[in-house]
Design a protein around this motif. Structure first.
Motif, PDB file in Angstrom:
ATOM      1  N   SER A 134       0.867  -1.157   0.016  1.00 30.46           N
ATOM      2  CA  SER A 134       0.029  -0.036  -0.052  1.00 30.46           C
ATOM      3  C   SER A 134       0.949   1.226   0.027  1.00 30.46           C
ATOM      4  O   SER A 134       2.055   0.906   0.100  1.00 30.46           O
ATOM      5  N   ASP A 135       0.167   2.390  -0.419  1.00 36.18           N
ATOM      6  CA  ASP A 135       1.146   3.760  -0.411  1.00 36.18           C
ATOM      7  C   ASP A 135       1.450   3.973   1.052  1.00 36.18           C
ATOM      8  O   ASP A 135       2.435   4.483   1.220  1.00 36.18           O
ATOM      9  N   ARG A 136       0.732   3.955   2.028  1.00 30.00           N
ATOM     10  CA  ARG A 136       1.235   3.967   3.413  1.00 30.00           C
ATOM     11  C   ARG A 136       2.353   3.098   3.949  1.00 30.00           C
ATOM     12  O   ARG A 136       3.360   3.714   4.403  1.00 30.00           O
ATOM     13  N   VAL A 137       2.558   2.136   3.634  1.00 34.22           N
ATOM     14  CA  VAL A 137       3.875   1.146   3.668  1.00 34.22           C
ATOM     15  C   VAL A 137       4.859   1.410   2.821  1.00 34.22           C
ATOM     16  O   VAL A 137       6.174   1.633   3.194  1.00 34.22           O
ATOM     17  N   LYS A 138       4.530   2.068   1.523  1.00 33.93           N
ATOM     18  CA  LYS A 138       5.778   2.320   0.810  1.00 33.93           C
ATOM     19  C   LYS A 138       6.321   3.675   1.112  1.00 33.93           C
ATOM     20  O   LYS A 138       7.464   3.716   0.985  1.00 33.93           O
ATOM     21  N   LYS A 139       5.736   4.531   1.781  1.00 32.61           N
ATOM     22  CA  LYS A 139       6.201   5.392   2.442  1.00 32.61           C
ATOM     23  C   LYS A 139       7.379   5.365   3.349  1.00 32.61           C
ATOM     24  O   LYS A 139       8.303   6.255   3.664  1.00 32.61           O
ATOM     25  N   LEU A 140       7.093   4.136   4.085  1.00 33.18           N
ATOM     26  CA  LEU A 140       8.096   3.799   5.082  1.00 33.18           C
ATOM     27  C   LEU A 140       9.203   3.535   4.473  1.00 33.18           C
ATOM     28  O   LEU A 140      10.405   3.620   5.278  1.00 33.18           O
ATOM     29  N   PHE A 141       9.303   2.930   3.320  1.00 35.88           N
ATOM     30  CA  PHE A 141      10.542   2.515   2.571  1.00 35.88           C
ATOM     31  C   PHE A 141      11.184   3.527   1.546  1.00 35.88           C
ATOM     32  O   PHE A 141      11.840   3.258   0.849  1.00 35.88           O
ATOM     33  N   ASP A 142      10.453   4.636   1.756  1.00 29.96           N
ATOM     34  CA  ASP A 142      10.874   5.694   0.797  1.00 29.96           C
ATOM     35  C   ASP A 142      12.223   6.012   0.876  1.00 29.96           C
ATOM     36  O   ASP A 142      12.895   6.169   2.202  1.00 29.96           O
ATOM     37  N   LEU A 143      13.062   6.404  -0.060  1.00 28.59           N
ATOM     38  CA  LEU A 143      14.418   6.608   0.130  1.00 28.59           C
ATOM     39  C   LEU A 143      14.839   7.998   0.712  1.00 28.59           C
ATOM     40  O   LEU A 143      16.084   8.203   1.164  1.00 28.59           O
ATOM     41  N   THR A 144      13.839   8.899   0.695  1.00 29.45           N
ATOM     42  CA  THR A 144      13.931   9.995   1.466  1.00 29.45           C
ATOM     43  C   THR A 144      14.294   9.949   3.013  1.00 29.45           C
ATOM     44  O   THR A 144      14.804  10.886   3.764  1.00 29.45           O
ATOM     45  N   LEU A 145      13.836   8.977   3.441  1.00 27.37           N
ATOM     46  CA  LEU A 145      14.163   8.379   4.898  1.00 27.37           C
ATOM     47  C   LEU A 145      15.400   7.732   5.151  1.00 27.37           C
ATOM     48  O   LEU A 145      15.693   7.433   6.135  1.00 27.37           O
ATOM     49  N   GLY A 146      16.014   7.529   3.865  1.00 28.34           N
ATOM     50  CA  GLY A 146      17.290   6.784   4.279  1.00 28.34           C
ATOM     51  C   GLY A 146      18.530   7.599   4.691  1.00 28.34           C
ATOM     52  O   GLY A 146      18.423   8.605   4.875  1.00 28.34           O
ATOM     53  N   ASN A 147      19.568   6.890   5.003  1.00 28.51           N
ATOM     54  CA  ASN A 147      20.695   7.743   5.514  1.00 28.51           C
ATOM     55  C   ASN A 147      21.697   7.932   4.214  1.00 28.51           C
ATOM     56  O   ASN A 147      21.358   7.625   2.850  1.00 28.51           O
ATOM     57  N   GLN A 148      22.791   8.725   4.445  1.00 27.39           N
ATOM     58  CA  GLN A 148      23.630   9.275   3.443  1.00 27.39           C
ATOM     59  C   GLN A 148      24.302   7.923   2.686  1.00 27.39           C
ATOM     60  O   GLN A 148      24.245   8.047   1.405  1.00 27.39           O
ATOM     61  N   ARG A 149      24.509   6.781   3.084  1.00 23.15           N
ATOM     62  CA  ARG A 149      25.111   5.842   2.571  1.00 23.15           C
ATOM     63  C   ARG A 149      24.104   5.182   1.688  1.00 23.15           C
ATOM     64  O   ARG A 149      24.642   4.880   0.527  1.00 23.15           O
ATOM     65  N   GLU A 150      22.951   4.966   1.711  1.00 22.09           N
ATOM     66  CA  GLU A 150      22.020   4.384   1.148  1.00 22.09           C
ATOM     67  C   GLU A 150      21.660   5.237  -0.080  1.00 22.09           C
ATOM     68  O   GLU A 150      21.598   4.944  -1.270  1.00 22.09           O
ATOM     69  N   ILE A 151      21.763   6.697  -0.026  1.00 17.90           N
ATOM     70  CA  ILE A 151      21.314   7.539  -1.081  1.00 17.90           C
ATOM     71  C   ILE A 151      22.391   7.550  -1.929  1.00 17.90           C
ATOM     72  O   ILE A 151      22.251   7.489  -3.296  1.00 17.90           O
ATOM     73  N   VAL A 152      23.758   7.509  -1.646  1.00 17.41           N
ATOM     74  CA  VAL A 152      24.821   7.667  -2.620  1.00 17.41           C
ATOM     75  C   VAL A 152      24.849   6.494  -3.200  1.00 17.41           C
ATOM     76  O   VAL A 152      25.137   6.283  -4.651  1.00 17.41           O
ATOM     77  N   LYS A 153      24.427   5.094  -2.533  1.00 15.08           N
ATOM     78  CA  LYS A 153      24.524   3.878  -3.211  1.00 15.08           C
ATOM     79  C   LYS A 153      23.404   3.945  -4.492  1.00 15.08           C
ATOM     80  O   LYS A 153      23.829   3.251  -5.497  1.00 15.08           O
ATOM     81  N   VAL A 154      22.325   4.474  -4.222  1.00 11.45           N
ATOM     82  CA  VAL A 154      21.538   4.557  -5.262  1.00 11.45           C
ATOM     83  C   VAL A 154      21.740   5.659  -6.298  1.00 11.45           C
ATOM     84  O   VAL A 154      21.773   4.886  -7.606  1.00 11.45           O
TER      85      VAL A 154
END
Length: 237
Positions: A134-154
């Motif tokens: 669902s959209d509510r669950v997908k927001k929990l796994f959104d990349l904007t909530l990730g740390n710097q390491r995850e953002i750089v990796k993507v």
């Protein structure tokens, strides 16, 4: 009038007395000749040195005369409107080369836009992309909530996908340049905060050198890919 005789003193005086002729030599100043013309130039060593100096001076004068003659010829040629270099046979027109470069840049930009539009949507954290939720669950796994390491990796993964020659390509020169550029940008942001991280500075310099070598190789072997990578990443070459 009385006279006192001192035998010992007289003996010493006679023993250390100076000859009058010797005294005249010591007291008479000897003139010192400083004129170089009075030196003996007939000795073999002096004659050879003078001859060598004359030979070197003659050679230097000849070289300077030739240089001055060449300079005069160049000045005369330029005054007449000529060129110092020989004409190039079948040389391409600069305007034509500029137009061809603009056409190649436009084609590369169109191809890059197509690749960007065909890229999948932004992936989710923890490799949750592709799962139904669902959209509510997908927001929990959104990349904007990730740390710097995850953002750089993507960001690194998506940039490498733009220049891949085939699916799963991680070793081509363009892909390596993109990966190095992502890491360099990350280290540049790190060095702005930690200015005294000298080991990190050395690692950053090594990455600069490695990227430059890869770009030099691409410029020699595959100029089209080199041009596309430089234009896309905005590198100064």
């Amino acid at each position: 009038m009385f006279r006192l005789l001192l035998p010992r003193t007289t003996a010493l005086t006679n023993k250390f007395s100076i000859n009058p002729s010797t005294l005249s030599i010591l007291t008479t100043p000897t003139p010192i000749t400083s004129n170089i013309n009075t030196l003996d130039t007939t000795t073999p060593r002096t004659f050879a040195t003078a001859q060598k100096r004359r030979r070197l001076k003659k050679r230097a004068d000849a070289i300077n005369a030739k240089r001055e003659l060449r300079r005069a010829e160049k000045r005369k040629l330029l005054e007449e409107g000529g060129s110092l270099y020989p004409p190039v046979i079948n040389a391409p027109d600069r305007e034509q080369l500029r137009r061809e470069a603009e056409v190649a840049d436009a084609l590369a930009a169109e191809e890059m836009k197509k690749r960007i539009t065909t890229q999948p949507e932004t992936p989710l954290r923890f490799d949750m992309t592709g799962l139904e939720m669902s959209d509510r669950v997908k927001k929990l796994f959104d990349l904007t909530l990730g740390n710097q390491r995850e953002i750089v990796k993507v960001q690194k993964q998506r940039g490498m996908e733009l220049f891949q020659l085939r699916e799963g390509d991680t070793g081509s020169s363009a892909v390596q340049v993109v990966a190095l550029t992502t890491r360099i940008q990350q280290m540049q942001a790190h060095m702005k905060t930690h200015r005294k991280d000298f080991s990190g500075r050395r690692g950053l310099d090594r990455m600069y050198v490695r990227r430059r070598k890869l770009l030099d190789y691409m410029e020699r072997k595959d100029f089209d890919s080199y041009r596309r990578v430089v234009k896309t990443l905005g590198l100064l070459r």
